[in-house]
Motif scaffolding. Structure first.
Motif, PDB file in Angstrom:
ATOM      1  N   GLU A  12       1.709   5.891  -9.401  1.00 41.32           N
ATOM      2  CA  GLU A  12       1.160   5.270  -8.203  1.00 41.32           C
ATOM      3  C   GLU A  12       1.780   3.896  -7.966  1.00 41.32           C
ATOM      4  O   GLU A  12       2.317   3.275  -8.886  1.00 41.32           O
ATOM      5  N   LYS A 114       8.623   6.010  -3.540  1.00 37.56           N
ATOM      6  CA  LYS A 114       7.742   6.534  -4.577  1.00 37.56           C
ATOM      7  C   LYS A 114       8.212   7.887  -5.103  1.00 37.56           C
ATOM      8  O   LYS A 114       7.852   8.292  -6.222  1.00 37.56           O
ATOM      9  N   PHE A 139      -1.134   4.696   1.704  1.00 40.92           N
ATOM     10  CA  PHE A 139      -0.328   5.174   0.587  1.00 40.92           C
ATOM     11  C   PHE A 139      -0.751   6.566   0.138  1.00 40.92           C
ATOM     12  O   PHE A 139      -0.500   6.973  -0.988  1.00 40.92           O
ATOM     13  N   ALA A 143      -2.257   4.964  -4.777  1.00 42.25           N
ATOM     14  CA  ALA A 143      -2.075   3.542  -5.065  1.00 42.25           C
ATOM     15  C   ALA A 143      -3.167   3.063  -6.013  1.00 42.25           C
ATOM     16  O   ALA A 143      -4.313   3.485  -5.911  1.00 42.25           O
TER      17      ALA A 143
END
Length: 417
Positions: A12, A114, A139, A143
């Motif tokens: 994350e 990511k 996100f 996150a």
């Protein structure tokens, strides 16, 4: 630091938020950076971008940021990299020409980065709207949020030492902004806090949210500073300002300006919870200052109410420890009436709960009765605590209520749960 280290490579994005100048950049760019080096990570594997520095301005364009990081981690795909991105709220929206001019935000780019398994990302921001009011949505639920606060009393005391009560008195007056530790002169401390409030926080809130009535926003923050520990709502604030300023103040505008202050982490909101009904009231609520030095500076040190300031200190410490904190309400139906009484804090930690009253002193029987009455009205078996400033040592009374010295609580010498 412990939270950051535990979150490393958890898949994350690590979101580090908090009041400006409370130490987020030091935490990430110095303490965590040094930790990585101590673990054998090479300097070239750590990408540090401080968006408030001129040499990194070009990375405020999220597309430029993404492409730059991608070029590095793709070139060395077998190495692990760390992206440390400071003050992410300073990024702008860009138009992606390759996709037909679609608007692109830093959230889009960070979510794209990511996907790389050899990149671990850490992002700081000083405004919840700069990180979006709903980070989980932006996100996509991937996150980890880490909140940074000004120094706790335990952190400050570990540095200053000396007489514990004298240190606590200074803490209640000047708060815990880290730079204060390098200032010895009382006037320098006051000037620093006043400058932070007026030249940084107020201007930041006004510019970020397009505030047109800065004078009104100042009045709202003055009022909230003078009312810490007291129940209020936007309508009550608007009415008070209408009376003081002799002009009609719109409660909706007050509500917006309060929300801007909450988003900037300058103040916090504690909602009222009906202990027996197990439901929340919409209004009124309580507002506390994230740092009491800033609150006192805002009022030019004219209004020093140790009882309410102590309550603010306790609230901040509970929230800092990660607990969910509400203002409790219980009904007293004795004699056929229905009187609502307040418990200062209903503190929850997953499936555990405690009730806390804040009492500057309990040197009279009437004061003792009033502080303990609402605790007994809960009629349950959760632990009940009175945190007091007039105690040298903590103890349990004959009814099982824990009387806790403020210093014992703040310096972690007692267990709450």
């Amino acid at each position: 630091m412990n939270k950051i280290v535990r979150a490393m490579w958890n898949g994350e994005i690590k979101i580090i938020t908090g009041l400006r100048r409370c130490g987020k950049s030091v935490l990430l760019f110095e303490l965590f950076y040094d930790y990585l080096l101590s673990q054998g990570v090479k300097d070239e594997q750590i990408v540090r971008i401080a968006l408030d520095q001129r040499r990194f301005y070009r990375y405020r364009n999220p597309i430029v940021l993404c492409e730059s990081v991608e070029s590095l981690i793709q070139k060395e795909s077998k190495k692990r990299f760390y992206l440390l991105l400071d003050e992410v709220q300073m990024t702008s929206t860009a138009l992606d020409s390759e996709s037909g001019g679609i608007s692109v935000t830093v959230y889009d780019m960070l979510n794209e980065l990511k996907a790389y398994k050899n990149l671990d990302m850490y992002v700081t921001g000083s405004n919840s709207r700069g990180l979006s009011s709903d980070v989980a949505t932006e996100f996509r639920g991937r996150a980890t949020q880490i909140r940074v606060y000004p120094l706790s009393f335990a952190e400050l005391y570990s540095h200053v030492g000396g007489d514990e009560r004298a240190a606590l008195d200074r803490y209640m007056l000047y708060g815990g902004m880290p730079r204060l530790l390098s200032l010895d002169d009382e006037k320098d401390k006051k000037d620093y806090l006043m400058s932070l409030y007026n030249e940084l926080y107020l201007k930041d809130i006004a510019e970020r949210n397009g505030v047109e009535r800065e004078d009104l926003m100042n009045g709202i923050l003055d009022y909230l500073a003078s009312q810490i520990g007291s129940l209020t709502n936007p309508t009550a604030v608007a009415n008070a300002l209408t009376s003081m300023r002799r002009e009609k103040v719109n409660p909706s505008l007050v509500s917006n300006y309060i929300q801007y202050s909450l988003d900037s982490f300058l103040i916090s909101e504690a909602k009222r919870f009906d202990v027996k009904g197990k439901s929340y009231f919409k209004y009124p609520n309580k507002y506390y200052y994230t740092d009491l030095g800033l609150r006192n500076a805002r009022l030019n040190y004219r209004q020093f109410d140790p009882g309410h300031i102590m309550e603010n200190v306790i609230y901040n410490e509970l929230v800092r420890r990660g607990y969910s904190v509400d203002v409790g309400v219980v009904s007293d139906r004795a004699g056929g009436g229905n009187v609502r009484k307040e418990i200062d804090f209903v503190v929850n930690d997953t499936n555990r709960r405690i009730y806390i009253q804040s009492a500057l002193r309990m040197d009279m029987e009437s004061k003792t009765s009033s502080e303990l009455a609402s605790l007994w009205l809960t009629n349950d078996f959760f632990k009940k605590i009175v945190i007091r400033m007039d105690l040298l040592h903590s103890y349990y009374d004959e009814n099982g209520i824990f009387h806790c010295a403020l210093g014992d609580f703040l310096l972690n010498r007692v267990e709450l749960f």
